[in-house]
Design a protein around this motif. Structure first.
Motif, PDB file in Angstrom:
ATOM      1  N   GLU A  89       3.443  -0.328  -1.034  1.00 40.42           N
ATOM      2  CA  GLU A  89       2.033  -0.714  -1.091  1.00 40.42           C
ATOM      3  C   GLU A  89       1.872  -2.001  -1.895  1.00 40.42           C
ATOM      4  O   GLU A  89       2.475  -2.152  -2.963  1.00 40.42           O
ATOM      5  CB  GLU A  89       1.219   0.403  -1.754  1.00 40.42           C
ATOM      6  CG  GLU A  89      -0.240   0.055  -1.912  1.00 40.42           C
ATOM      7  CD  GLU A  89      -0.970   1.009  -2.841  1.00 40.42           C
ATOM      8  OE1 GLU A  89      -2.114   0.678  -3.211  1.00 40.42           O
ATOM      9  OE2 GLU A  89      -0.421   2.058  -3.214  1.00 40.42           O
ATOM     10  N   ARG A  90       1.030  -2.891  -1.404  1.00 41.77           N
ATOM     11  CA  ARG A  90       0.735  -4.119  -2.152  1.00 41.77           C
ATOM     12  C   ARG A  90       0.093  -3.765  -3.490  1.00 41.77           C
ATOM     13  O   ARG A  90      -0.699  -2.840  -3.582  1.00 41.77           O
ATOM     14  CB  ARG A  90      -0.220  -5.002  -1.365  1.00 41.77           C
ATOM     15  CG  ARG A  90       0.454  -5.699  -0.221  1.00 41.77           C
ATOM     16  CD  ARG A  90      -0.373  -6.866   0.289  1.00 41.77           C
ATOM     17  NE  ARG A  90       0.353  -7.494   1.365  1.00 41.77           N
ATOM     18  CZ  ARG A  90       0.088  -7.309   2.660  1.00 41.77           C
ATOM     19  NH1 ARG A  90      -0.919  -6.550   3.019  1.00 41.77           N
ATOM     20  NH2 ARG A  90       0.806  -7.904   3.575  1.00 41.77           N
ATOM     21  N   SER A  91       0.456  -4.530  -4.496  1.00 44.16           N
ATOM     22  CA  SER A  91      -0.144  -4.358  -5.824  1.00 44.16           C
ATOM     23  C   SER A  91      -0.755  -5.692  -6.239  1.00 44.16           C
ATOM     24  O   SER A  91      -0.699  -6.664  -5.485  1.00 44.16           O
ATOM     25  CB  SER A  91       0.923  -3.928  -6.833  1.00 44.16           C
ATOM     26  OG  SER A  91       1.782  -5.020  -7.133  1.00 44.16           O
ATOM     27  N   GLN A  93       0.491  -7.546  -8.362  1.00 45.61           N
ATOM     28  CA  GLN A  93       1.635  -8.428  -8.604  1.00 45.61           C
ATOM     29  C   GLN A  93       2.379  -8.600  -7.279  1.00 45.61           C
ATOM     30  O   GLN A  93       3.110  -7.713  -6.863  1.00 45.61           O
ATOM     31  CB  GLN A  93       2.567  -7.816  -9.640  1.00 45.61           C
ATOM     32  CG  GLN A  93       1.918  -7.572 -10.974  1.00 45.61           C
ATOM     33  CD  GLN A  93       2.900  -6.962 -11.953  1.00 45.61           C
ATOM     34  OE1 GLN A  93       4.044  -7.389 -12.043  1.00 45.61           O
ATOM     35  NE2 GLN A  93       2.450  -5.957 -12.677  1.00 45.61           N
ATOM     36  N   PRO A  97       5.532  -4.718  -5.645  1.00 44.66           N
ATOM     37  CA  PRO A  97       4.608  -3.750  -5.042  1.00 44.66           C
ATOM     38  C   PRO A  97       4.802  -2.353  -5.640  1.00 44.66           C
ATOM     39  O   PRO A  97       5.658  -2.147  -6.500  1.00 44.66           O
ATOM     40  CB  PRO A  97       5.009  -3.782  -3.570  1.00 44.66           C
ATOM     41  CG  PRO A  97       6.463  -4.126  -3.607  1.00 44.66           C
ATOM     42  CD  PRO A  97       6.633  -5.069  -4.769  1.00 44.66           C
ATOM     43  N   TYR A  98       4.001  -1.417  -5.164  1.00 43.42           N
ATOM     44  CA  TYR A  98       4.135  -0.013  -5.558  1.00 43.42           C
ATOM     45  C   TYR A  98       5.041   0.723  -4.573  1.00 43.42           C
ATOM     46  O   TYR A  98       5.042   0.440  -3.380  1.00 43.42           O
ATOM     47  CB  TYR A  98       2.780   0.705  -5.533  1.00 43.42           C
ATOM     48  CG  TYR A  98       1.779   0.224  -6.535  1.00 43.42           C
ATOM     49  CD1 TYR A  98       1.943   0.451  -7.899  1.00 43.42           C
ATOM     50  CD2 TYR A  98       0.624  -0.437  -6.112  1.00 43.42           C
ATOM     51  CE1 TYR A  98       0.988   0.019  -8.813  1.00 43.42           C
ATOM     52  CE2 TYR A  98      -0.331  -0.861  -7.016  1.00 43.42           C
ATOM     53  CZ  TYR A  98      -0.135  -0.635  -8.369  1.00 43.42           C
ATOM     54  OH  TYR A  98      -1.085  -1.049  -9.261  1.00 43.42           O
ATOM     55  N   THR A 100       4.902   3.981  -2.955  1.00 44.35           N
ATOM     56  CA  THR A 100       3.769   4.886  -2.783  1.00 44.35           C
ATOM     57  C   THR A 100       4.017   5.946  -1.714  1.00 44.35           C
ATOM     58  O   THR A 100       4.714   5.690  -0.744  1.00 44.35           O
ATOM     59  CB  THR A 100       2.503   4.066  -2.402  1.00 44.35           C
ATOM     60  OG1 THR A 100       2.242   3.118  -3.442  1.00 44.35           O
ATOM     61  CG2 THR A 100       1.290   4.939  -2.197  1.00 44.35           C
ATOM     62  N   ARG A 115       1.311   6.634  -6.459  1.00 40.15           N
ATOM     63  CA  ARG A 115       2.173   5.505  -6.803  1.00 40.15           C
ATOM     64  C   ARG A 115       3.190   5.998  -7.820  1.00 40.15           C
ATOM     65  O   ARG A 115       2.808   6.461  -8.896  1.00 40.15           O
ATOM     66  CB  ARG A 115       1.343   4.372  -7.384  1.00 40.15           C
ATOM     67  CG  ARG A 115       0.356   3.822  -6.377  1.00 40.15           C
ATOM     68  CD  ARG A 115      -0.595   2.844  -7.028  1.00 40.15           C
ATOM     69  NE  ARG A 115      -1.478   2.273  -6.019  1.00 40.15           N
ATOM     70  CZ  ARG A 115      -2.705   1.862  -6.271  1.00 40.15           C
ATOM     71  NH1 ARG A 115      -3.208   1.975  -7.493  1.00 40.15           N
ATOM     72  NH2 ARG A 115      -3.434   1.354  -5.302  1.00 40.15           N
ATOM     73  N   THR A 128       6.139  -2.040  -9.193  1.00 44.94           N
ATOM     74  CA  THR A 128       5.188  -1.829 -10.271  1.00 44.94           C
ATOM     75  C   THR A 128       5.011  -0.318 -10.428  1.00 44.94           C
ATOM     76  O   THR A 128       4.783   0.372  -9.429  1.00 44.94           O
ATOM     77  CB  THR A 128       3.817  -2.466  -9.902  1.00 44.94           C
ATOM     78  OG1 THR A 128       4.003  -3.866  -9.743  1.00 44.94           O
ATOM     79  CG2 THR A 128       2.781  -2.184 -10.967  1.00 44.94           C
ATOM     80  N   GLY A 130       3.223   3.244 -11.106  1.00 39.65           N
ATOM     81  CA  GLY A 130       1.873   3.784 -11.037  1.00 39.65           C
ATOM     82  C   GLY A 130       1.376   4.025 -12.449  1.00 39.65           C
ATOM     83  O   GLY A 130       2.162   4.052 -13.398  1.00 39.65           O
ATOM     84  N   GLU A 131       0.069   4.243 -12.593  1.00 42.24           N
ATOM     85  CA  GLU A 131      -0.502   4.357 -13.928  1.00 42.24           C
ATOM     86  C   GLU A 131      -0.745   5.776 -14.395  1.00 42.24           C
ATOM     87  O   GLU A 131      -0.685   6.043 -15.575  1.00 42.24           O
ATOM     88  CB  GLU A 131      -1.797   3.557 -13.993  1.00 42.24           C
ATOM     89  CG  GLU A 131      -1.546   2.073 -13.828  1.00 42.24           C
ATOM     90  CD  GLU A 131      -2.815   1.265 -13.863  1.00 42.24           C
ATOM     91  OE1 GLU A 131      -3.882   1.824 -14.184  1.00 42.24           O
ATOM     92  OE2 GLU A 131      -2.741   0.070 -13.552  1.00 42.24           O
TER      93      GLU A 131
END
Length: 147
Positions: A89-91, A93, A97-98, A100, A115, A128, A130-131
């Motif tokens: 997945e595009r992030s 940055q 990417p993620y 996902t 993510r 990147t 996930g949060e």
């Protein structure tokens, strides 16, 4: 309530998104022909893009409701089955990417994206993290408990 789950494992070609989606579609067709009461079909991590770590992976990234989502949304609707699959997945940055996983409902709607939070040391340079985990790890959607 009984939930029937099909888990699919196959070697997806790196960078071969169209070919991988078509192979996944064949799996969906076969599973639903043999098990029409299947509730959810689960595919592996990064199955659409093929699993690899490298700077070329960012070029394969898609928007949340991008080409692969639309492809599998149609398949989910056609068979009335939930589908979970991994993709890039595009992030924010562009070069990272993620990693996902998408969960599509039996009506073709996007129920959830996850993510990957805990990246391996190899993945950290290219993805990147996930949060957070979702607020509720178990939500009832169309009679299916997902988390």
């Amino acid at each position: 309530m009984k939930i029937k789950v099909a888990a699919v494992q196959f070697e997806a070609g790196v960078g071969l998104k169209q070919e991988n989606r078509l192979q996944m579609k064949q799996w969906i067709n076969t599973i639903m022909a043999e098990h029409p009461d299947c509730s959810i079909i689960v595919f592996p991590e990064l199955v659409v893009s093929g699993y690899d770590c490298g700077c070329h992976m960012a070029a394969l990234a898609e928007e949340v409701e991008g080409e692969s989502y639309r492809f599998f949304s149609e398949e989910a609707r056609r068979y009335g089955v939930h589908i979970a699959y991994g993709n890039i997945e595009r992030s924010g940055q562009e070069d990272r990417p993620y990693n996902t996983v998408w969960l599509i409902g039996s009506d073709g709607s996007l129920l959830h994206t996850y993510r990957k939070i805990h990246l391996t040391s190899l993945e950290e340079a290219y993805f990147t993290p996930g949060e957070a985990l979702p607020q509720s790890l178990c939500q009832i959607q169309h009679g299916l408990c997902v988390g």
